[in-house]
Motif scaffolding. Structure first.
Motif, mmCIF file in Angstrom:
data_model
loop_
_atom_site.group_PDB
_atom_site.id
_atom_site.type_symbol
_atom_site.label_atom_id
_atom_site.label_comp_id
_atom_site.label_asym_id
_atom_site.label_seq_id
_atom_site.Cartn_x
_atom_site.Cartn_y
_atom_site.Cartn_z
ATOM 1 N N VAL A 110 40.499 26.174 -19.551
ATOM 2 C CA VAL A 110 41.169 25.580 -18.397
ATOM 3 C C VAL A 110 40.200 24.938 -17.413
ATOM 4 N N PHE A 111 39.081 25.592 -17.135
ATOM 5 C CA PHE A 111 38.208 25.147 -16.053
ATOM 6 C C PHE A 111 36.998 24.333 -16.499
ATOM 7 N N LEU A 112 36.836 24.112 -17.801
ATOM 8 C CA LEU A 112 35.726 23.292 -18.256
ATOM 9 C C LEU A 112 35.959 21.842 -17.828
ATOM 10 N N PRO A 113 35.042 21.246 -17.056
ATOM 11 C CA PRO A 113 35.260 19.877 -16.564
ATOM 12 C C PRO A 113 35.248 18.861 -17.692
ATOM 13 N N THR A 114 36.021 17.804 -17.533
ATOM 14 C CA THR A 114 36.073 16.755 -18.553
ATOM 15 C C THR A 114 34.780 15.948 -18.581
ATOM 16 N N ARG A 143 33.264 25.957 -7.548
ATOM 17 C CA ARG A 143 31.973 25.660 -8.169
ATOM 18 C C ARG A 143 31.512 26.811 -9.050
ATOM 19 N N SER A 144 31.707 28.033 -8.584
ATOM 20 C CA SER A 144 31.284 29.192 -9.364
ATOM 21 C C SER A 144 32.053 29.289 -10.670
ATOM 22 N N VAL A 145 33.363 29.042 -10.614
ATOM 23 C CA VAL A 145 34.179 29.098 -11.822
ATOM 24 C C VAL A 145 33.777 27.993 -12.781
ATOM 25 N N THR A 146 33.508 26.801 -12.252
ATOM 26 C CA THR A 146 33.088 25.692 -13.102
ATOM 27 C C THR A 146 31.750 25.976 -13.759
ATOM 28 N N GLU A 147 30.809 26.535 -13.003
ATOM 29 C CA GLU A 147 29.507 26.887 -13.566
ATOM 30 C C GLU A 147 29.658 27.906 -14.696
#
Length: 200
Positions: free
Chosen positions: A29-33, A114-118
């Protein structure tokens, strides 16, 4: 079995398995495109890449395999005298480097986002990258100060000479500048000329 007991058991089961499904939620879900592409080549020497690898907390790699961050092996206990998670520190460093460049200090993004994306990037890198790919990324994307991104630019900024002319001590000095890359990149973004883009 009463309904209340069934509900209580279901809640306990959800919490008990949250590390497992939580990792998959992060990854799916949170992995950036616009996730980073790891460089295919580098100007760094094997000594420089190995030094940066060790500086970020890794041990000498015995193979190209990076331990994929599945919940069970992420939370398992360390074995005495060995790190059962090779590559974890390197994927963490690369994820932080990307996030620091992707979001400027003034960007309206929450610390939690940002933390979740990292973390999602860490999971993705651990499952897709090799040791050499992570080493190349560290060598090419780390900020060393003096507007120098990558070990090649750092050589020029600090010593003005090619890799073949550097001593082991000089390589050690450059690698020491790579500590705390997030703060370094943030300070660089603050002084970056208007209109300049950021790439990973």
């Amino acid at each position: 079995m009463s309904r209340a007991l069934k509900i209580a058991l279901a809640v306990v089961l959800v919490f008990a398995t949250s590390p497992v499904w939580g990792f998959e939620v992060l990854y799916r879900v949170f992995l950036p495109t616009n996730r980073p592409e790891l460089p295919a080549t580098t100007d760094a020497t094997p000594l420089e890449m190995d030094a940066l690898w060790l500086e970020c907390g890794e041990r000498p790699a015995m193979s190209q395999n990076v331990t994929p961050l599945w919940a069970l092996n992420y939370f398992r206990a360390y074995e005495p005298g060995a790190d059962p998670r090779p590559g974890v520190h390197a994927v963490s460093r690369n994820a932080r480097l990307w996030a620091a460049q992707a979001w400027a200090p003034s960007a309206r993004s929450s610390y939690l986002r940002r933390s979740v994306t990292e973390m999602a990037l860490m999971v993705w890198l651990s499952r897709t990258a090799t040791v050499d790919a992570l080493k190349r990324a560290l060598a090419e994307r780390t900020y060393f100060g003096r507007h120098a991104y990558g070990i090649k630019a750092a050589r020029s900024a600090y010593y003005g000479c090619p890799a073949s002319a550097l001593t082991t001590a000089q390589v050690a000095v450059l690698v020491g500048l790579a500590q705390n890359p997030t703060a370094s990149i943030r300070s660089r973004i603050l002084t970056r000329p208007r209109g300049a883009g950021s790439t990973f």
